[in-house]
Design an enzyme around this catalytic site. Structure first.
Site, PDB file in Angstrom:
ATOM      1  CG  ASP A  13      44.004  24.814  36.652  1.00  0.00           C
ATOM      2  OD1 ASP A  13      43.790  24.206  37.706  1.00  0.00           O
ATOM      3  OD2 ASP A  13      44.078  26.053  36.565  1.00  0.00           O
ATOM      4  CE  LYS A  16      49.078  19.407  38.598  1.00  0.00           C
ATOM      5  NZ  LYS A  16      48.620  20.549  37.826  1.00  0.00           N
ATOM      6  N   GLY A  40      43.092  21.465  42.965  1.00  0.00           N
ATOM      7  CA  GLY A  40      41.831  20.743  42.901  1.00  0.00           C
ATOM      8  C   GLY A  40      41.941  19.761  41.762  1.00  0.00           C
ATOM      9  CG  HIS A  41      44.549  16.907  41.347  1.00  0.00           C
ATOM     10  ND1 HIS A  41      45.629  16.193  41.810  1.00  0.00           N
ATOM     11  CD2 HIS A  41      45.056  18.036  40.819  1.00  0.00           C
ATOM     12  CE1 HIS A  41      46.729  16.877  41.577  1.00  0.00           C
ATOM     13  NE2 HIS A  41      46.406  18.005  40.985  1.00  0.00           N
ATOM     14  CD  GLN A 225      49.449  24.438  43.517  1.00  0.00           C
ATOM     15  OE1 GLN A 225      50.393  23.913  44.057  1.00  0.00           O
ATOM     16  NE2 GLN A 225      48.236  24.352  44.018  1.00  0.00           N
ATOM     17  CB  THR A 240      51.460  28.661  44.092  1.00  0.00           C
ATOM     18  OG1 THR A 240      50.842  28.359  45.347  1.00  0.00           O
ATOM     19  CG2 THR A 240      52.454  27.565  43.697  1.00  0.00           C
ATOM     20  CB  ALA A 300      39.029  22.046  40.204  1.00  0.00           C
ATOM     21  CB  THR A 301      40.406  25.488  43.974  1.00  0.00           C
ATOM     22  OG1 THR A 301      41.140  24.276  43.857  1.00  0.00           O
ATOM     23  CG2 THR A 301      40.482  25.982  45.404  1.00  0.00           C
ATOM     24  N   GLY A 303      36.225  28.053  41.037  1.00  0.00           N
ATOM     25  CA  GLY A 303      35.160  28.207  40.049  1.00  0.00           C
ATOM     26  C   GLY A 303      35.411  29.351  39.078  1.00  0.00           C
ATOM     27  CG  LEU A 333      44.880  15.929  21.058  1.00  0.00           C
ATOM     28  CD1 LEU A 333      45.799  17.131  20.904  1.00  0.00           C
ATOM     29  CD2 LEU A 333      45.664  14.650  20.741  1.00  0.00           C
ATOM     30  CG  ASP A 334      38.775  15.875  24.238  1.00  0.00           C
ATOM     31  OD1 ASP A 334      39.850  15.914  24.887  1.00  0.00           O
ATOM     32  OD2 ASP A 334      37.672  16.099  24.743  1.00  0.00           O
ATOM     33  CB  VAL A 415      41.033  11.581  23.376  1.00  0.00           C
ATOM     34  CG1 VAL A 415      42.332  11.667  22.594  1.00  0.00           C
ATOM     35  CG2 VAL A 415      40.734  10.134  23.779  1.00  0.00           C
ATOM     36  N   GLY A 416      39.581  12.681  26.524  1.00  0.00           N
ATOM     37  CA  GLY A 416      38.289  12.860  27.185  1.00  0.00           C
ATOM     38  C   GLY A 416      38.485  12.796  28.690  1.00  0.00           C
TER      39      GLY A 416
HETATM   40  P1  IMP Z   1      47.780  30.680  45.823  1.00  0.00           P
HETATM   41  O1  IMP Z   1      48.443  29.382  45.524  1.00  0.00           O
HETATM   42  O2  IMP Z   1      46.379  30.527  46.346  1.00  0.00           O
HETATM   43  O3  IMP Z   1      48.620  31.570  46.690  1.00  0.00           O
HETATM   44  O4  IMP Z   1      47.605  31.489  44.435  1.00  0.00           O
HETATM   45  C1  IMP Z   1      48.723  31.984  43.717  1.00  0.00           C
HETATM   46  C2  IMP Z   1      48.523  31.837  42.225  1.00  0.00           C
HETATM   47  O5  IMP Z   1      48.572  30.459  41.878  1.00  0.00           O
HETATM   48  C3  IMP Z   1      47.182  32.352  41.706  1.00  0.00           C
HETATM   49  O6  IMP Z   1      47.356  32.873  40.402  1.00  0.00           O
HETATM   50  C4  IMP Z   1      46.337  31.098  41.641  1.00  0.00           C
HETATM   51  O7  IMP Z   1      45.280  31.217  40.736  1.00  0.00           O
HETATM   52  C5  IMP Z   1      47.367  30.095  41.192  1.00  0.00           C
HETATM   53  N1  IMP Z   1      47.049  28.715  41.575  1.00  0.00           N
HETATM   54  C6  IMP Z   1      47.166  28.158  42.792  1.00  0.00           C
HETATM   55  N2  IMP Z   1      46.790  26.873  42.758  1.00  0.00           N
HETATM   56  C7  IMP Z   1      46.461  26.600  41.499  1.00  0.00           C
HETATM   57  C8  IMP Z   1      46.033  25.410  40.827  1.00  0.00           C
HETATM   58  O8  IMP Z   1      45.897  24.323  41.397  1.00  0.00           O
HETATM   59  N3  IMP Z   1      45.797  25.539  39.493  1.00  0.00           N
HETATM   60  C9  IMP Z   1      45.985  26.708  38.830  1.00  0.00           C
HETATM   61  N4  IMP Z   1      46.377  27.827  39.408  1.00  0.00           N
HETATM   62  C10 IMP Z   1      46.627  27.779  40.724  1.00  0.00           C
END
Ligand code: IMP
Length: 429
Positions: A13, A16, A40-41, A225, A240, A300-301, A303, A333-334, A415-416
């Site tokens: 998060d 990227k 989730g991008h 990730q 993950t 993003a994935t 909520g 940064l903002d 910055v946004g």
């Molecule tokens: P999993 O990837 O669903 O098995 O989750 C394992 C850990 O990775 C959990 O703490 C999730 O919240 C975290 N995680 C998985 N994908 C993301 C991501 O895209 N951004 C942030 N955390 C993630």
């Protein structure tokens, strides 16, 4: 030709999606190499928000080839839905635009069922997964029982594999996890139906990339990730199940290490984490709430509200080493605007001793306390800045501190949320 890898340096998060989107302008091919729809991008293009979970964000540009590498785990339902959603906004996703590796593993309904039931059974010891079946799918890959994209092209193989797997999965689901068993026929019918639509996209991605390399194409590798969620190098077991580090791009896309020319590490100007696990600089006070609200820190994935804290350079420095970072992109940064004083974590203390790298033991990490340096914040709105000299001196000092401590220069500053809200210091391509 120049190939760039974008990786997260924290717990995912980091923003990227936006940086990948920016760099895509210079790329001919954009590749995902690990993870699945746990990512989730979020992108804002022309004021419109897109969240992509599996298709590389390069798909929003015309004429860029997007590829899903063998290291990715793919939920076909999510992939087809994304293709459909993109079509609705006038972006036709054809096999000319998107390739799916024949060796990528496929997320099955039993993976999701196990992910959810296992987390529920763990209660307060849960990892806090996204519940998308990611871990169980990678487990099958390593256990050599997984269903791969190529199996979608062979109905007999698909039936045989699902049938064999279900015997074991149903035993585990019913006898150990107290969950419902799954039936072969509905799964097979559903997957065969989806296979028909997916088969045209299935190909040898490694070979396609090699052709691109030989034709002097610029390739962008889009990590998902973050480094500290890496199954080997992250805060295990709160990680993950894949390798988000830059080296993962080689194994997860099928290219050699000599084909990676620049590694950009994305550093959010503060730290966030979703799910469980130790977080040394976590703020559980009004400053944490301020950052969470200003940064709109919701997953993003899923909520979920993200945990927020000060920038942790112990974490980032580990990422410099683990990824061989060539430059940093500082994002959001903002969000820090308006804070009187800013803290940057430059080390940990454990039992009165200074620690400069994140310990492997979660017990030890949970007992580490942050060593902060404090610098003045800024009050000016920086979201309109497009050049370094348009930033207040305190903001520049914040950036210089990051560069000095990590030893890596900053190439991009965000910055946004919009594409245009960016200061390009040095082009990574
Ligand atoms: P999993 O990837 O669903 O098995 O989750 C394992 C850990 O990775 C959990 O703490 C999730 O919240 C975290 N995680 C998985 N994908 C993301 C991501 O895209 N951004 C942030 N955390 C993630």
């Amino acid at each position: 030709m120049s190939n760039t890898v974008v990786v997260g340096t924290q717990w995912g998060d980091e923003g990227k999606g936006k940086v990948v989107d920016l760099l895509t302008a210079k790329a001919d091919m954009v590749v995902r190499f690990q993870g699945g729809n746990n990512a989730g991008h979020t992108l804002v293009v022309g004021g419109k928000q897109f969240i992509l979970h599996i298709i590389p964000s390069g798909i929003l540009y015309e004429g860029k080839k997007c590829l899903i590498g063998n290291g990715v785990v793919v939920d076909p339902e999510v992939l087809l839905q994304e293709i459909q959603d993109l079509k609705m906004v006038g972006k036709e996703v054809t096999p000319e635009r998107l390739s799916l590796s024949d060796k990528a593993h496929i997320i099955m309904p039993y993976h999701k069922a196990i992910d959810l039931a296992r987390e529920a059974a763990k209660g307060r010891h849960k990892i806090g997964t996204t519940g998308r079946g990611i871990g169980p799918c990678y487990e099958d890959k390593v256990a050599r029982t997984g269903v791969r994209a190529v199996d979608l092209t062979e109905p007999e193989t698909l039936e045989e594999k699902i049938g064999t797997n279900l015997k074991e999965k149903n035993f585990f689901l019913t006898k150990f996890l107290d969950a419902e068993p799954l039936e072969l026929k509905p799964i097979l019918d559903r997957y065969l139906g989806m296979a028909e639509r997916l088969v045209p996209f299935i190909t040898d991605v490694s070979l396609e990339l090699d052709q691109g390399i030989k034709a002097n194409k610029n390739i962008l590798f889009e990590g998902a990730q973050g480094t500290h969620l890496d199954v080997d190098h992250g805060t295990y077991p709160f990680v993950t199940s894949s390798n988000p580090v830059a080296g993962g791009a080689c194994a997860g896309a099928g290219i050699g290490p000599n084909q990676l020319h620049h590694v950009v590490g994305i550093v959010k100007a503060y730290t966030t984490r979703v799910g469980a696990g130790p977080f040394v600089t976590e703020l559980v006070d009004e400053t944490g709430d301020y950052i969470q609200e200003r940064g709109q820190e919701f997953g993003a994935t899923t909520g979920r509200r993200r945990r927020c804290g000060w920038l942790d350079l112990v974490v980032v420095q580990d990422s410099v080493r683990l990824n061989g970072l060539d430059s940093l992109a500082i994002t959001k940064l903002d969000v820090l605007t308006g804070l009187e004083r800013l803290k940057i974590c430059v080390g940990y203390e454990f039992d009165g001793e200074r620690v400069t790298t994140r310990p492997a033991s979660q017990r030890k990490l949970a007992r580490c306390t942050p060593v902060y340096m404090e610098i003045p914040g800024w009050q000016e709105d920086i979201s309109q800045a497009r050049r370094l000299d348009q930033l207040p001196p305190q903001t520049l000092a914040y950036l210089e501190t990051i560069e000095e401590i990590t030893g890596v220069s900053v190439s991009i500053i965000s910055v946004g949320a919009g594409r245009e809200d960016t200061i390009l210091v040095q082009d990574p391509f």
